[in-house]
Design a protein around this motif. Structure first.
Motif, PDB file in Angstrom:
ATOM      1  N   ASP A 155       0.884  -1.083  -0.107  1.00 45.98           N
ATOM      2  CA  ASP A 155       0.033  -0.036   0.100  1.00 45.98           C
ATOM      3  C   ASP A 155       0.867   1.209   0.057  1.00 45.98           C
ATOM      4  N   ILE A 156       0.226   2.462  -0.112  1.00 41.00           N
ATOM      5  CA  ILE A 156       1.067   3.579  -0.144  1.00 41.00           C
ATOM      6  C   ILE A 156       1.373   4.004   1.340  1.00 41.00           C
ATOM      7  N   PRO A 157       2.306   4.481   1.578  1.00 41.45           N
ATOM      8  CA  PRO A 157       3.470   4.610   2.858  1.00 41.45           C
ATOM      9  C   PRO A 157       2.402   4.922   4.000  1.00 41.45           C
ATOM     10  N   TYR A 158       1.506   5.981   3.927  1.00 38.34           N
ATOM     11  CA  TYR A 158       1.087   6.240   5.520  1.00 38.34           C
ATOM     12  C   TYR A 158       0.104   5.165   6.032  1.00 38.34           C
ATOM     13  N   LYS A 159      -0.399   4.308   4.819  1.00 39.18           N
ATOM     14  CA  LYS A 159      -1.377   3.356   5.152  1.00 39.18           C
ATOM     15  C   LYS A 159      -0.578   2.120   5.690  1.00 39.18           C
ATOM     16  N   VAL A 160       0.747   2.140   5.419  1.00 41.19           N
ATOM     17  CA  VAL A 160       1.531   0.875   5.875  1.00 41.19           C
ATOM     18  C   VAL A 160       2.108   1.314   7.402  1.00 41.19           C
ATOM     19  N   PHE A 161       2.721   2.681   7.359  1.00 38.02           N
ATOM     20  CA  PHE A 161       3.421   2.908   8.498  1.00 38.02           C
ATOM     21  C   PHE A 161       2.407   3.230   9.671  1.00 38.02           C
ATOM     22  N   THR A 162       1.373   3.711   9.348  1.00 32.78           N
ATOM     23  CA  THR A 162       0.381   3.939  10.656  1.00 32.78           C
ATOM     24  C   THR A 162      -0.761   3.331  10.618  1.00 32.78           C
ATOM     25  N   SER A 163      -1.360   3.277  11.908  1.00 35.93           N
ATOM     26  CA  SER A 163      -2.675   2.552  12.378  1.00 35.93           C
ATOM     27  C   SER A 163      -3.152   3.282  13.521  1.00 35.93           C
ATOM     28  N   PRO A 164      -4.460   3.141  13.614  1.00 39.14           N
ATOM     29  CA  PRO A 164      -4.995   3.816  14.614  1.00 39.14           C
ATOM     30  C   PRO A 164      -4.687   3.167  16.047  1.00 39.14           C
ATOM     31  N   ARG A 165      -4.539   3.966  17.227  1.00 38.95           N
ATOM     32  CA  ARG A 165      -4.216   3.449  18.413  1.00 38.95           C
ATOM     33  C   ARG A 165      -5.353   4.193  19.277  1.00 38.95           C
ATOM     34  N   ARG A 166      -6.361   3.198  19.757  1.00 37.61           N
ATOM     35  CA  ARG A 166      -7.409   3.918  20.391  1.00 37.61           C
ATOM     36  C   ARG A 166      -7.397   3.382  21.885  1.00 37.61           C
ATOM     37  N   VAL A 167      -6.603   2.381  22.196  1.00 35.31           N
ATOM     38  CA  VAL A 167      -6.153   1.914  23.646  1.00 35.31           C
ATOM     39  C   VAL A 167      -5.267   2.858  24.478  1.00 35.31           C
ATOM     40  N   ARG A 168      -6.002   3.694  25.336  1.00 29.53           N
ATOM     41  CA  ARG A 168      -4.964   4.358  26.097  1.00 29.53           C
ATOM     42  C   ARG A 168      -4.144   3.914  26.734  1.00 29.53           C
ATOM     43  N   PHE A 169      -2.619   4.299  26.816  1.00 29.08           N
ATOM     44  CA  PHE A 169      -1.806   3.824  27.496  1.00 29.08           C
ATOM     45  C   PHE A 169      -0.641   4.790  28.093  1.00 29.08           C
ATOM     46  N   VAL A 170       0.239   4.562  28.724  1.00 31.22           N
ATOM     47  CA  VAL A 170       1.206   5.538  28.980  1.00 31.22           C
ATOM     48  C   VAL A 170       2.886   4.758  28.644  1.00 31.22           C
ATOM     49  N   GLU A 171       3.570   5.766  28.211  1.00 30.43           N
ATOM     50  CA  GLU A 171       4.648   5.117  27.710  1.00 30.43           C
ATOM     51  C   GLU A 171       6.050   5.777  28.062  1.00 30.43           C
ATOM     52  N   MET A 172       7.228   4.869  27.924  1.00 29.07           N
ATOM     53  CA  MET A 172       8.523   5.537  28.118  1.00 29.07           C
ATOM     54  C   MET A 172       9.129   5.009  27.119  1.00 29.07           C
ATOM     55  N   GLU A 173      10.054   5.705  26.395  1.00 26.98           N
ATOM     56  CA  GLU A 173      10.861   5.099  25.167  1.00 26.98           C
ATOM     57  C   GLU A 173      12.282   5.588  25.325  1.00 26.98           C
ATOM     58  N   TYR A 174      13.199   5.083  25.084  1.00 22.62           N
ATOM     59  CA  TYR A 174      14.637   5.422  25.111  1.00 22.62           C
ATOM     60  C   TYR A 174      15.319   4.719  23.859  1.00 22.62           C
ATOM     61  N   ALA A 175      16.257   5.624  23.359  1.00 19.04           N
ATOM     62  CA  ALA A 175      17.267   5.343  22.360  1.00 19.04           C
ATOM     63  C   ALA A 175      18.384   4.886  22.743  1.00 19.04           C
ATOM     64  N   VAL A 176      18.904   3.822  22.425  1.00 20.42           N
ATOM     65  CA  VAL A 176      20.381   3.215  22.999  1.00 20.42           C
ATOM     66  C   VAL A 176      21.264   3.013  21.628  1.00 20.42           C
ATOM     67  N   PRO A 177      22.591   3.218  21.843  1.00 17.16           N
ATOM     68  CA  PRO A 177      23.216   2.867  20.608  1.00 17.16           C
ATOM     69  C   PRO A 177      22.754   1.322  20.114  1.00 17.16           C
ATOM     70  N   ARG A 178      22.460   1.164  18.487  1.00 20.11           N
ATOM     71  CA  ARG A 178      22.009   0.298  17.884  1.00 20.11           C
ATOM     72  C   ARG A 178      22.687  -1.053  18.191  1.00 20.11           C
ATOM     73  N   GLU A 179      24.010  -1.188  18.353  1.00 21.66           N
ATOM     74  CA  GLU A 179      24.757  -2.278  18.676  1.00 21.66           C
ATOM     75  C   GLU A 179      24.451  -2.801  20.359  1.00 21.66           C
ATOM     76  N   ALA A 180      24.038  -1.873  21.089  1.00 19.66           N
ATOM     77  CA  ALA A 180      23.721  -2.172  22.486  1.00 19.66           C
ATOM     78  C   ALA A 180      22.333  -2.973  22.594  1.00 19.66           C
ATOM     79  N   LEU A 181      21.346  -2.680  21.507  1.00 17.16           N
ATOM     80  CA  LEU A 181      19.927  -3.067  21.607  1.00 17.16           C
ATOM     81  C   LEU A 181      19.766  -4.639  22.167  1.00 17.16           C
ATOM     82  N   VAL A 182      20.382  -5.750  21.512  1.00 20.26           N
ATOM     83  CA  VAL A 182      20.057  -6.734  21.945  1.00 20.26           C
ATOM     84  C   VAL A 182      20.413  -7.022  23.453  1.00 20.26           C
ATOM     85  N   GLU A 183      21.491  -6.656  23.887  1.00 17.66           N
ATOM     86  CA  GLU A 183      21.796  -6.913  25.316  1.00 17.66           C
ATOM     87  C   GLU A 183      20.975  -6.277  26.142  1.00 17.66           C
TER      88      GLU A 183
END
Ligand SMILES: Cc1cc2nc3c(=O)[nH]c(=O)nc-3n(C[C@H](O)[C@H](O)[C@H](O)COP(=O)(O)OP(=O)(O)OC[C@H]3O[C@@H](n4cnc5c(N)ncnc54)[C@H](O)[C@@H]3O)c2cc1C
Length: 439
Positions: A293-321
């Protein structure tokens, strides 16, 4: 517009329900001149100023007890420049409106996040990102910015014009001025083929480097209390277009991912002991599927269930550990986590306070259903993320302060020096900025 609301008594609240404030004054300017005049008037009254988007940040980054500038009259496409491959939009334009308008013009952004409810300025100001091997956050797709600064003047910037401002203001945290227009890089509309597929946690970890290298956009969700993940690979395709059939799309994206997911989270919140069993069932509910499909229909989707979130960026090589430590922590704790953990990537970019500034990054996001105690989980997760030199998403819950962040960002001082120059009296101050930027 959007998902935030005035509750009738002049209160502003965010989507996640974590912030509720009562601004002294509100305005919805319909032009840059009106906006600049409102900033000057607030300065005369000694009042702090904050522009908001749709309140999708979980932190209090958008909160103010001074003048609240609402975005909904500053929307729309200003200009499409096909030769340059750019589109200039008013800062309050919702991403949804931008994506639909671009598609009508046969154009698209290169990459985007999970949803498109936010405004363009709100989303870029905190570094909103999707997943990508070569393509980065929304802010990294900006070619030019227009902003009203603390003295009410209009400042424009790009890689060539005021490059020091451009370097920082693309992810400005609302600290450098009120953004009034953004010029994004766009490209001819293209197709993406998405392959969604369950995969064991151990296999994703073992094959992560390969999965990442072989796909333009790779991400996965791990279901705590299980060894299961759902993976998603999006790659450019010559077509033909093969959207998810309407009923299947409704059943999987609305009924299972939102309706049923909401119901099982209500059960999990009421009976925490049921969470691991629910997680085992949820993690198997969605079967493999492939669609184009066209990009926005593939990348995005509705999120109706409300939540709270924390997100961190780590160096990519540290991801799996990092991820294995997170799983071990959940496995040996009494925590009951009913929401999947989302893992994405971004290439290094050149934006001063981007979570991917100067380093290839992987993002790990932890979530809890709204109304469920999240502090114990987030505190334990944050300890793991920070041990791997993680940088918190500016719009998602974290406890880091300026002292810590100045060590995580080599160019931190560049940002604060620019802030000293553009906003010496801290017109755009709030408690969150005081914590993360200092003074
Ligand atoms: C359901 C959900 C899904 C999400 N998905 C993703 C995702 O996939 N990827 C991701 O990275 N994040 C994601 N987020 C986080 C979200 O994208 C960011 O928090 C984003 O900043 C919210 O945009 P907003 O328009 O709601 O802005 P707000 O939260 O209202 O404001 C954010 C910041 O922008 C500033 N701001 C707004 N307008 C202006 C302006 N005109 N000038 C200057 N500053 C301004 C505000 O002052 C504030 O500092 C998600 C959040 C939710 C709730």
């Amino acid at each position: 517009m959007g998902s935030t609301a005035s509750t009738g008594n002049g209160t502003w609240r965010n989507w996640g329900g974590t912030v509720r404030v009562r601004p002294a004054r509100e305005t919805a300017p319909a032009s840059v001149d009106e906006l600049a005049a409102a900033v000057r008037r607030a300065a005369e009254d000694g009042m702090p100023v904050k522009a908001v988007g749709t309140g999708h940040s979980f932190t209090s980054i958008a909160a103010t007890d001074g003048l609240l500038i609402r975005p909904h009259l500053l929307t729309g496409i200003r200009h499409v420049d096909r030769a340059a491959g750019t589109v200039t939009v008013e800062a309050g334009t919702p991403l949804k409106r931008l994506n639909l308008a671009l598609a009508r013009e046969g154009l698209s952004l290169t990459n985007m996040g999970d949803i498109m409810e936010q405004t363009v300025s709100g989303a870029t100001s905190t570094g909103t990102h999707g997943t990508g091997r070569d393509s980065a956050s929304l802010a990294a797709q900006i070619r030019g910015l227009e902003l009203v600064t603390a003295d009410g003047s209009v400042l424009t910037c790009s890689a060539k014009e005021n490059p020091d401002v451009f370097a920082a203001a693309r992810i400005g945290l609302g600290a450098l001025g009120v953004v009034t227009a953004i010029t994004f890089s766009v490209e001819p509309l293209f197709l993406l083929t998405a392959r969604e597929e369950p995969m064991p946690f151990d296999r994703v970890c073992a094959d992560f480097d390969q999965l990442y290298a072989e796909n333009e956009h790779f991400e996965f969700y791990w279901f705590p209390h299980t060894g299961n993940t759902n993976t998603k690979r999006n790659n450019r395709s010559a077509g033909p277009e093969r959207p998810v059939p309407r009923f299947k799309g409704w059943f999987e994206d609305e009924f299972l991912s939102n309706g049923v997911f909401h119901a099982v989270n209500l059960v999990g919140r009421a009976v925490p002991a049921s969470v691991p069993a629910i997680a085992r069932i949820s993690s198997r509910a969605l079967s493999a599927r492939t669609y184009t499909d066209i990009p926005y229909k593939v990348f995005t989707s509705p999120r109706r269930v409300r939540f709270v979130e924390m997100e961190y960026a780590v160096p990519r090589e540290a991801l799996v550990e990092t991820l294995r430590e997170l799983k071990a922590m959940v496995d040996r704790s009494p925590l009951r986590v009913g929401f999947p953990v989302e893992v994405r990537t971004a290439p290094a970019d050149d934006i001063t306070l981007s979570t991917a500034s100067g380093r290839d990054s992987a993002y790990i996001a932890v979530h809890m259903f709204k109304g469920t105690p999240y502090q114990g989980y987030f505190t334990a997760a944050e300890r793991i993320f920070t041990a791997h030199e993680g940088r918190p998403h500016w719009g998602k819950i974290h406890t880091r302060d300026a002292e810590h962040l100045s060590r995580m960002y080599p160019r931190f001082g560049e940002f604060t020096a620019l802030r000293d120059r553009l906003d010496p009296e801290r017109r755009f101050r709030n408690d969150y900025l005081r914590r993360v930027l200092g003074s």
